[in-house]
Design an enzyme around this catalytic site. Structure first.
Site, short mmCIF file in Angstrom:
data_model
loop_
_atom_site.label_atom_id
_atom_site.label_comp_id
_atom_site.label_asym_id
_atom_site.label_seq_id
_atom_site.Cartn_x
_atom_site.Cartn_y
_atom_site.Cartn_z
N GLY A 103 33.51 54.90 -59.18
CA GLY A 103 32.92 54.15 -60.30
C GLY A 103 33.91 53.54 -61.27
N ASP B 183 34.19 56.21 -65.30
CA ASP B 183 33.25 55.13 -65.64
C ASP B 183 32.24 55.62 -66.67
OD1 ASP B 183 32.17 56.93 -63.80
OD2 ASP B 183 31.12 55.40 -62.64
N ASP C 226 28.17 61.62 -68.39
CA ASP C 226 26.74 61.82 -68.60
C ASP C 226 26.54 63.28 -69.04
OD1 ASP C 226 23.97 61.07 -68.31
OD2 ASP C 226 23.93 61.95 -66.33
N LYS D 3 27.31 59.22 -72.68
CA LYS D 3 25.91 59.47 -73.07
C LYS D 3 25.84 60.79 -73.84
CE LYS D 3 23.54 57.22 -69.13
NZ LYS D 3 22.82 57.47 -67.86
N PHE E 93 19.60 54.74 -67.56
CA PHE E 93 20.43 54.41 -66.41
C PHE E 93 21.04 53.00 -66.50
CE2 PHE E 93 21.46 53.64 -61.96
CZ PHE E 93 22.08 54.83 -61.65
N ARG F 143 27.98 47.65 -58.09
CA ARG F 143 29.33 47.88 -58.63
C ARG F 143 30.08 46.58 -58.90
NH1 ARG F 143 30.38 53.38 -57.79
NH2 ARG F 143 29.64 54.28 -55.83
P1 IMP Z 1 27.94 63.75 -65.01
O1 IMP Z 1 26.50 64.06 -65.29
O2 IMP Z 1 28.71 63.50 -66.30
O3 IMP Z 1 28.56 64.79 -64.15
O4 IMP Z 1 27.96 62.39 -64.21
C1 IMP Z 1 27.84 62.42 -62.84
C2 IMP Z 1 27.94 61.05 -62.21
O5 IMP Z 1 26.64 60.49 -62.25
C3 IMP Z 1 28.83 60.00 -62.87
O6 IMP Z 1 30.18 60.09 -62.51
C4 IMP Z 1 28.21 58.74 -62.30
O7 IMP Z 1 28.68 58.49 -61.01
C5 IMP Z 1 26.74 59.11 -62.23
N1 IMP Z 1 25.96 58.54 -63.36
C6 IMP Z 1 25.52 59.16 -64.47
N2 IMP Z 1 24.82 58.32 -65.26
C7 IMP Z 1 24.83 57.12 -64.60
C8 IMP Z 1 24.26 55.83 -64.90
O8 IMP Z 1 23.61 55.57 -65.92
N3 IMP Z 1 24.49 54.87 -63.96
C9 IMP Z 1 25.21 55.07 -62.83
N4 IMP Z 1 25.74 56.25 -62.51
C10 IMP Z 1 25.56 57.27 -63.39
MG MG Z 2 31.38 58.44 -61.10
#
Ligand code: IMP
Ligand code: MG
Length: 179
Positions: free
Chosen positions: A49, A104, A107, A135, A156, A169
């Site tokens: 990403g 990128d 979340d 976020k 999202f 992407r």
């Molecule tokens: P985490 O929840 O911080 O572990 O994020 C996990 C992964 O989910 C990120 O690295 C992204 O690849 C994906 N992700 C989370 N939110 C989004 C979004 O809004 N769009 C696209 N990918 C997302």
């Molecule tokens: Mg990612």
């Protein structure tokens, strides 16, 4: 003015323009350089990403920097070990280095926390996180990323490296899921 896009079964509306992204990227690169002074910084970009963000941030950095790409893979271990996470692509010694992880999006923060935990085992001098998007409402970690481009609501997004089921992407700006 850019238009809505359609990916698989969803519509997305323009959310953060290329111009806004690039101007924030410039601010981030200046902040990082100011914080590290003349020190060499080793950026570790988490694929897939962050490829576009990484490219623009690197073009905007002054001074000595190094860049490597890493990826977090996960596979099912034995029934006792559960899911096993492995860091792939890191083929250099990071001991004693100043590391900035490029993401990128942060979340829940679980992905980047796993990366940090695995890097810490190799005794770098410091580790910080630089993410384009953050976020805060979804974040479950202890420490917020030190560098972020934009705080966004828990909705999202795609584009500028971010995907929906591997699509989207390639767009040079960020789109948000349409209500
Ligand atoms: P985490 O929840 O911080 O572990 O994020 C996990 C992964 O989910 C990120 O690295 C992204 O690849 C994906 N992700 C989370 N939110 C989004 C979004 O809004 N769009 C696209 N990918 C997302
Ligand atoms: Mg990612």
């Amino acid at each position: 003015m850019s238009k809505e896009i359609h990916l698989i079964d969803k519509d997305f509306v323009p959310y953060i323009s290329e111009e806004k992204i690039l101007s924030r990227v410039k601010v981030l690169s200046s902040q990082i350089r100011a914080d590290y002074g003349t020190n060499n910084v080793l950026f570790l970009s988490v694929l897939n990403g962050s490829f576009m963000f990484t490219s623009d941030l690197m073009k905007s950095m002054n001074g000595e920097v190094e860049l490597s790409f890493i990826k977090l893979s996960s596979y099912e271990g034995t029934s006792t070990s559960g899911k096993v996470h492995e860091l792939i692509g890191l083929n250099q010694n990071i001991q004693g280095r100043h590391i900035v992880i490029l993401e990128d999006i942060v979340d829940t923060g679980l992905t980047v926390q796993r990366v940090i935990t695995m890097l810490q085992m190799q005794n770098p001098l410091s580790i910080e996180v630089c993410t384009l998007l953050y976020k805060p409402e979804a974040f479950k970690g202890d420490t917020a990323p030190k560098y972020f481009g934009f705080k966004i609501p828990n909705k999202f997004v795609v584009g500028y490296g971010l995907d929906y089921d591997q699509l989207g992407r390639n767009f040079n700006e960020i789109y948000q899921l349409k209500d």
